[in-house]
Write an enzyme that holds these catalytic residues in place. Sequence first.
Site, PDB file in Angstrom:
ATOM      1  N   HIS A  29      49.252 -17.279 -11.424  1.00  0.00           N
ATOM      2  CA  HIS A  29      49.066 -18.259 -12.481  1.00  0.00           C
ATOM      3  C   HIS A  29      50.128 -19.358 -12.419  1.00  0.00           C
ATOM      4  O   HIS A  29      49.858 -20.520 -12.617  1.00  0.00           O
ATOM      5  CB  HIS A  29      49.109 -17.557 -13.837  1.00  0.00           C
ATOM      6  CG  HIS A  29      48.717 -18.420 -14.978  1.00  0.00           C
ATOM      7  ND1 HIS A  29      47.454 -18.411 -15.517  1.00  0.00           N
ATOM      8  CD2 HIS A  29      49.418 -19.348 -15.674  1.00  0.00           C
ATOM      9  CE1 HIS A  29      47.399 -19.291 -16.493  1.00  0.00           C
ATOM     10  NE2 HIS A  29      48.583 -19.869 -16.620  1.00  0.00           N
ATOM     11  N   HIS A  37      41.439 -21.027 -19.781  1.00  0.00           N
ATOM     12  CA  HIS A  37      41.910 -19.896 -20.583  1.00  0.00           C
ATOM     13  C   HIS A  37      40.790 -18.845 -20.593  1.00  0.00           C
ATOM     14  O   HIS A  37      40.210 -18.540 -21.626  1.00  0.00           O
ATOM     15  CB  HIS A  37      42.262 -20.356 -22.001  1.00  0.00           C
ATOM     16  CG  HIS A  37      43.529 -19.751 -22.506  1.00  0.00           C
ATOM     17  ND1 HIS A  37      43.734 -19.444 -23.821  1.00  0.00           N
ATOM     18  CD2 HIS A  37      44.663 -19.383 -21.858  1.00  0.00           C
ATOM     19  CE1 HIS A  37      44.952 -18.924 -23.960  1.00  0.00           C
ATOM     20  NE2 HIS A  37      45.522 -18.874 -22.796  1.00  0.00           N
TER      21      HIS A  37
END
Lengths: 257, 955
Positions: free
Chosen positions: B227, B290
């Site tokens: 990430h 998300h």
Amino acid sequence: MKPRVIVLRAAGSNCDVETKYAFDCAGADAELVHINRLKEKSVRLSDYQILAIPGGFTYGDDISAGKVLANELRYGLADQLTEFHANDKLILGICNGFQVLVKAGLLPAVDFTKAQSVTLTFNDSGKFEDRWVHLRVAADKCVFARNMPASVYFPVAHAEGKFVVHDAGVLERLKRNQQIVFQYDNPFGRVEYPMNPNGSVDHIAGICDPQGRILGLMPHPERHIDPTQHPQWTRLGAAETGDGLPLFRNAVRYFTD
Amino acid sequence: MITRIELAVKEEFYDPEAQSIVAASRDLGIDSVESVCFYRVYYLLGDLAVAQKAEIAQKLLADRVVDNVAIDEQLNQCDKEAPHWTVEITYNRGVTDLVAQTANKGIKDLGIAEIQEVKTARRYEFVGKLTGDQKAIITEKLLMNKVIEHVLQPDETIFFPTREVPFEPVHVPLAALNEQELQRLSKERDLFLNLQEMKTIQTYYDQLGRDPSDVELEMLAQTWSEHCSHKTLTGLVDYEGKTIDNLLKQTIFRVTRELDKPWCVSVFKDNAGIIRFDDTDNVCFKVETHNHPSAMEPYGGANTGIGGVIRDPLGTGLGAKPVMNTDVFCFGPVDIAHKDVPKGVLHPKRVMQGVVAGVRDYGNRMGIPTLNGSIFFDDRYIGNPLVFCGNIGIMPKDKCEKNVVAGDAILVVGGRTGRDGIHGATASSGELHSESEGTWSGAVQIGNPIVEKKLVDTLLKARDQGLYRAITDCGAGGLSSAIGELAETTGARVDLDKVPLKYHGLTYMEIWISEAQERMVIFVPPENVERALSLFAGEDVEATVIGHTTDDRVLRLYYNGTLVGEMEMAFLHDGMPRLVRKATWEPVITGSDELPEMPDLNEALNHILAAPNVCSKEWVIRQYDHEVQGGSVLKPLVGVKNDGPGDASITRPRLDSHRAIAVSNGLNPKYGLVDPYWMAASAIDEAIRNIVAVGGNLERTALLDNFCWGNTDKPDRLGGLVRAARACYDLAKVYKTPFISGKDSLNNEFQNDAGETIAIPPTLLISAISVMPDARKAVSMDLKKAGNSLYLVGRTLDELGGSHYGDYLNIVSDRVPKVDPEEALQTYRALLQAMQEGLVRACHDCSEGGIGVAAAEMAFAGGTGLDISLQEIPGSEVLERDDIAIFSESNSRFLVEVEEKNGQRFDNLLSDCACKKIGRVMDNNTVKIRGLNGIVRIEQDMETLKQSWQKTLGW
């Protein structure tokens, strides 16, 4: 002299910048002021001619829309507000500002002691909606609406905009005193959803106090200042100004003419 | 002492919440629900007098006009004679309860200091005969999400005493561990570090002669996570016998460097990409995903998704004012039967409703218009939906660079730190599975948009007063990521006990990696600290000095004066071993099915208009405030009834100027199943042609990439990604549209309880932003006037691969739409010239559903008919059938409306382009489309077509 406008901010105000811009375009001298400045008395309401409470979600609209800011005004600034109004000054509440005015005791009339007689509650559609609405204007009483055309086009954007009254007598008095300034309209037929976007009683979109110097309305006049804000300007051609500008000019002229 | 206050809308008023529950119960197939009463409940902790309770109820909580209220007893608005059932839902411990926080403030505002804490709940009363099973279904599928909520039990403790955890520094013994043990450690601690990385860390600490502390290990795991580090895309890839050293650098970054546009101010280095706007301001743009949080708790996941991406422009340079949001979602089909939804997965309709509400509530409360987006449905997103959130900000030209120096105070500003979102960065780099909803609850949180709004307002003031030298957001990885990155060149000392907490009981490690929302970090010169603190306090924003920058490139963490972590920046940021991955690619779909006999194309058109990926998204769009800030010039819904599908949105970020930005997106996962190269090419073309369609400025258009892929450890998945990245280079190079920012989200796979892994289709979102000198040149897609001419611009080819018509016929084809960027660029330039000259009255791009859908949409948006013929259209020489001509999804095409008198000039401008006059706007209600030989193939009432288009998601 340009009239001075206080655009009152609190946590969650979010139409403050365009409301200031609309007043400035109309020839006022508008300022963004946080409510803490009034509470701590570093800024005085009496130094201004117009108080505007802009749209937004003050304190998240948690509990109910505008409630917490309304209480801050009702229980913290009542004296200043009473004096402000008594001195022939103007108050405007748009969207969340309208919700604040009715819950604070400034509409339908200035009275901080009486229980609330009207409110703005959840739209019948059950959700937040952003759409443009036609409004019928009753120009006689309210300073802000003087000489406005009989019909204007503004957007609404709210989840709690349904105008309701505590009892039939309240509505009767609003009508009798000509306090109903804006009503949702359908120039082409019956007024039903979505022309009346929230289920307001009598299609009420905006009311003023008996003196016509306090106006609260759900639609956003400050979002129709520039002609390119009109949703169909590419079809109809750009007008000279948006329908909202006269409302702000009226407020300015009240002090300059 | 606990007081319970309950409120309900009076019987004579309509209660939308109660009504929606009745409707949703029937949606679940439970018809026996006759009516529902809905009660809002407040629990108040504190020694309140009877009069105080009444005061709170009447002055604050209840609206006299519409509410009934009861203190310390239940309201009773249901018919008690009928069978009924009541259930009360409240938040789990530690989950943010926004209304309770506001109520607490409101009570204190009334002068009632006795109040200690508030908690809210919701009570529902159902009238109707319900079985135990039905009650359970309603509770779990409708009323609550067990990740954040539970059913309140009669004897439940509502308020908990806070407790301190004893401070105890923790070290993790590494030296003696073998490979297996290292891997186990990574798994047990949710580090998501691979063996090679664990061994690198082991060696490093061997050399230091000590064990890492827990917080050091967490910091490494966070910084090295996929990430945060994008290790796959920046690693080494073996593909077709060659090694690609850093795929991003070889494709996306490279094209931007080669194009070398002077108006690109800051690209791929800050939290968002910055481009020039005008002489005084720049704009920046960032799009994030998300996905995993939204899968588990759609409302909170999307809420914090949009909240998070708003902080990116705010943390870019010295901070940008957010002026616009975008959102793009990929969901499973919303009409899937409940029994077909895998265990542990929320129904796609519920996911969609929650995600839309989450984006709505955050964006609207922040006062940022949500102007552009799209929604894509496919079976493979059921277990792993995608939620892309974007934000654009505007900033003065001289506020675009940070200046990090030693000796500045480090301030955390905004929200408090809690246990929310622990391990978000590392967890999002892993795969979802059917138990995720239980194990990941720590990663889920609910945003507080009002805290963020206050943060934006005050930070921009502090920026303009020059009070800080550097700023960044606390996103994934929390303070660890924010300070670790921002102080990379200097080093820092942080006192973790100084960080303001939501509640007691956090360990120093949790404080450091918590992903609590609405926090920013700023570096403030010592002489400005006092002014900064007073500015924030003036608007009730919490700001705290938690440390300072140093000059030795070491990060030192203290807790109560004890050193708990010490990390060399060099190892943290450059010590990670590079990944080597294998990539292969082979087409999955080869060849094309024989087309069946041509069906009735009227029916086909209605069917395609109603397809979820084509149909009207008005239900979603209207819930977003797309006009706040007053800048919108072209809204997402356009036309005579304000309900037609606009191509791109245009907004003026400065009210005193007609300079504007146009924003669009392109996304086409269906093509990716045939070939990710042409998917990426199509997405770029789509985003750009949407900018062209509204009269944007191709000379000032920049792109953003967001790759969402399956598990790239698997060579075929990575191979597809290589192809897509290469297309990004190839297309952007020709269109001269640099990439300015991007993000990838890998491991988007879902493992169901049978152990099968379902990967999402390879998905690339391209977002485009274009700076237009004059918004008044904008063109909308709705037909304007009967009698005007209609032109088809661009070449139509036999390209039904991945098309809606192909789906309708149930055929598979590898003839996916391709792009000829040289030819397209020439066309775009000519068309934009015609728009600049004011020749174009309407323009709509042909995309999903081809010419047929574009023509229908233009007609019903304009409220007028059309009559067009596809005889001799560009490309017709290769077209064999009318249905292919009407529904092929070839790229780079438009339908254009031109006034008769301007026809010649328009023809001249497009004389070197594929362009043909095909008919005109009619003064009737009929959409008439003739085929390649002039035979009428479609003749439909425009209102019928519009109904087909509106009904699917007309919730």
